[in-house]
Motif scaffolding. Structure first.
Motif, PDB file in Angstrom:
ATOM      1  N   THR A   1       0.830  -1.209   0.000  1.00 47.37           N
ATOM      2  CA  THR A   1       0.000   0.000   0.000  1.00 47.37           C
ATOM      3  C   THR A   1       0.866   1.261   0.000  1.00 47.37           C
ATOM      4  O   THR A   1       0.608   2.199  -0.768  1.00 47.37           O
ATOM      5  CB  THR A   1      -0.920  -0.003   1.226  1.00 47.37           C
ATOM      6  N   LEU A   2       1.888   1.299   0.839  1.00 49.81           N
ATOM      7  CA  LEU A   2       2.778   2.458   0.872  1.00 49.81           C
ATOM      8  C   LEU A   2       3.511   2.636  -0.451  1.00 49.81           C
ATOM      9  O   LEU A   2       3.727   3.761  -0.902  1.00 49.81           O
ATOM     10  CB  LEU A   2       3.791   2.318   2.006  1.00 49.81           C
ATOM     11  N   GLY A   3       3.878   1.541  -1.089  1.00 48.16           N
ATOM     12  CA  GLY A   3       4.536   1.621  -2.389  1.00 48.16           C
ATOM     13  C   GLY A   3       3.642   2.241  -3.438  1.00 48.16           C
ATOM     14  O   GLY A   3       4.079   3.080  -4.229  1.00 48.16           O
ATOM     15  N   ILE A   4       2.379   1.860  -3.453  1.00 44.32           N
ATOM     16  CA  ILE A   4       1.432   2.428  -4.412  1.00 44.32           C
ATOM     17  C   ILE A   4       1.244   3.917  -4.157  1.00 44.32           C
ATOM     18  O   ILE A   4       1.247   4.730  -5.086  1.00 44.32           O
ATOM     19  CB  ILE A   4       0.087   1.676  -4.345  1.00 44.32           C
ATOM     20  N   VAL A   5       1.095   4.288  -2.877  1.00 47.04           N
ATOM     21  CA  VAL A   5       0.900   5.700  -2.535  1.00 47.04           C
ATOM     22  C   VAL A   5       2.122   6.524  -2.952  1.00 47.04           C
ATOM     23  O   VAL A   5       1.985   7.596  -3.551  1.00 47.04           O
ATOM     24  CB  VAL A   5       0.615   5.852  -1.023  1.00 47.04           C
ATOM     25  N   LEU A   6       3.320   6.035  -2.672  1.00 42.61           N
ATOM     26  CA  LEU A   6       4.526   6.769  -3.039  1.00 42.61           C
ATOM     27  C   LEU A   6       4.692   6.873  -4.545  1.00 42.61           C
ATOM     28  O   LEU A   6       5.143   7.902  -5.056  1.00 42.61           O
ATOM     29  CB  LEU A   6       5.764   6.114  -2.425  1.00 42.61           C
ATOM     30  N   LEU A   7       4.323   5.822  -5.269  1.00 31.74           N
ATOM     31  CA  LEU A   7       4.387   5.891  -6.726  1.00 31.74           C
ATOM     32  C   LEU A   7       3.451   6.962  -7.272  1.00 31.74           C
ATOM     33  O   LEU A   7       3.827   7.747  -8.144  1.00 31.74           O
ATOM     34  CB  LEU A   7       4.013   4.542  -7.343  1.00 31.74           C
ATOM     35  N   VAL A   8       2.242   7.013  -6.761  1.00 32.43           N
ATOM     36  CA  VAL A   8       1.260   7.995  -7.243  1.00 32.43           C
ATOM     37  C   VAL A   8       1.711   9.415  -6.894  1.00 32.43           C
ATOM     38  O   VAL A   8       1.678  10.303  -7.749  1.00 32.43           O
ATOM     39  CB  VAL A   8      -0.138   7.687  -6.665  1.00 32.43           C
TER      40      VAL A   8
END
Length: 51
Positions: A22-29
């Motif tokens: 989840t944190l990876g997706i948020v940081l990517l966005v």
């Protein structure tokens, strides 16, 4: 920020830890949005460009 998001996505996938995923997706966005705003010449956080 984009690279950190990719690393967290990979770690979350390999270690089966959903919070890292989840944190990876948020940081990517967030990284992609900052990159797009910075590349259009719009000042982001007082900077003309964002690396």
């Amino acid at each position: 920020m984009i690279v950190l998001g990719l690393i967290l996505l990979l770690l979350g996938f390999l270690l089966k830890i959903s919070i890292l995923w989840t944190l990876g997706i948020v940081l990517l966005v967030v990284g992609a949005v900052l990159f797009l705003l910075g590349s259009t010449g719009r000042a982001v956080g007082g900077r003309r460009h964002y690396w």
